[in-house]
Scaffold this active site. Structure first.
Site, PDB file in Angstrom:
ATOM      1  N   SER A  33       0.829  -1.194   0.000  1.00  0.00           N
ATOM      2  CA  SER A  33       0.000   0.000   0.000  1.00  0.00           C
ATOM      3  C   SER A  33       0.873   1.257   0.000  1.00  0.00           C
ATOM      4  O   SER A  33       1.575   1.502  -0.973  1.00  0.00           O
ATOM      5  CB  SER A  33      -0.963  -0.043   1.192  1.00  0.00           C
ATOM      6  OG  SER A  33      -1.960   0.941   1.074  1.00  0.00           O
ATOM      7  N   HIS A  58      -4.101  -1.354  -3.932  1.00  0.00           N
ATOM      8  CA  HIS A  58      -5.499  -1.750  -3.680  1.00  0.00           C
ATOM      9  C   HIS A  58      -6.356  -1.406  -4.904  1.00  0.00           C
ATOM     10  O   HIS A  58      -7.477  -0.900  -4.781  1.00  0.00           O
ATOM     11  CB  HIS A  58      -6.059  -1.049  -2.445  1.00  0.00           C
ATOM     12  CG  HIS A  58      -5.265  -1.257  -1.198  1.00  0.00           C
ATOM     13  ND1 HIS A  58      -5.093  -2.507  -0.625  1.00  0.00           N
ATOM     14  CD2 HIS A  58      -4.602  -0.373  -0.405  1.00  0.00           C
ATOM     15  CE1 HIS A  58      -4.353  -2.375   0.481  1.00  0.00           C
ATOM     16  NE2 HIS A  58      -4.036  -1.096   0.620  1.00  0.00           N
TER      17      HIS A  58
END
Length: 214
Positions: A122, A157
């Site tokens: 991330s 994501h």
């Protein structure tokens, strides 16, 4: 000496994957059974819960973390002693601002040049690129400057069907010379010397969206 960066869109120990293929891939690049792995929890504000999850991950017998809100006395040299540096998720913008203030960006560059494997999920994935799409601003997705270890823009994501995907598409269309990588959960990219080498996934539906790729 080859320089390695492994970026996870999502998954691995931070998202509860036990013995994840993605984590193992990064660790195996060291050629060591129990490499020294250091976790940078800056993006979570050095949250104790995230730090404990790291120590419970079972990645290696040689785990340590690098706090910046309560730095250790040897903090300047600690990162240079590692085999793998793992950067966690959280607020990318705040993490990068703190790193630049403390000079961590320079230290990480030195580690990279000296063969330490850089890895992250991330925020810890998009930070290595020239640019990244982040939700650090809770009101909207934005494109921010990263460290520039890898050319292009990255989005973690990535599912291809939300406001983040719209921004990704608009950016790639308006910047045709910039390679763009949309990395879904449970997918990772391995770069060697700044060049894309391989895609790795730990679930069958994980994927990477490439735009303007070299």
């Amino acid at each position: 000496m080859d320089k390695h960066i492994v970026v996870l869109g999502g998954g691995g120990w931070m998202m509860g994957e036990k013995h994840s293929k993605l984590d193992r891939y990064a660790l195996d690049l060291t050629g060591k059974r129990d490499p020294k792995v250091c976790y940078l929890p800056t993006a979570t504000g050095d949250a104790e819960e995230a730090i404990q999850r790291f120590y419970d991950s079972g990645l290696s017998c040689n785990l340590t973390h690098f706090p910046l809100f309560k730095p250790d006395s040897n903090w300047r040299t600690k990162l240079q002693e590692q085999d793998v540096i793992y950067v966690g998720g959280g607020n990318t913008r705040s993490m990068l601002a703190i790193w630049r203030e403390w000079g961590i960006d320079t230290i990480l560059k030195e580690c990279y040049e000296n063969g330490v494997v850089l890895c992250g999920m991330s925020a810890g994935a998009i930070c290595w690129f020239d640019l990244g799409i982040t939700d650090s601003n809770p009101e909207e997705y934005t494109v921010i400057d990263g460290l520039g270890f890898v050319r292009g823009l990255a989005s973690a994501h990535f599912n291809g069907s939300d406001e983040k995907a719209d921004l990704f598409s608009d950016f790639s269309q308006n910047n045709s010379s910039v390679p763009c990588y949309g990395i879904s959960d449970y997918a990772a990219l391995h770069f060697i010397n700044g060049q894309l080498y391989q895609t790795v996934t730990s679930k069958f539906d994980a994927k990477v969206t490439f735009e303007n790729a070299l």
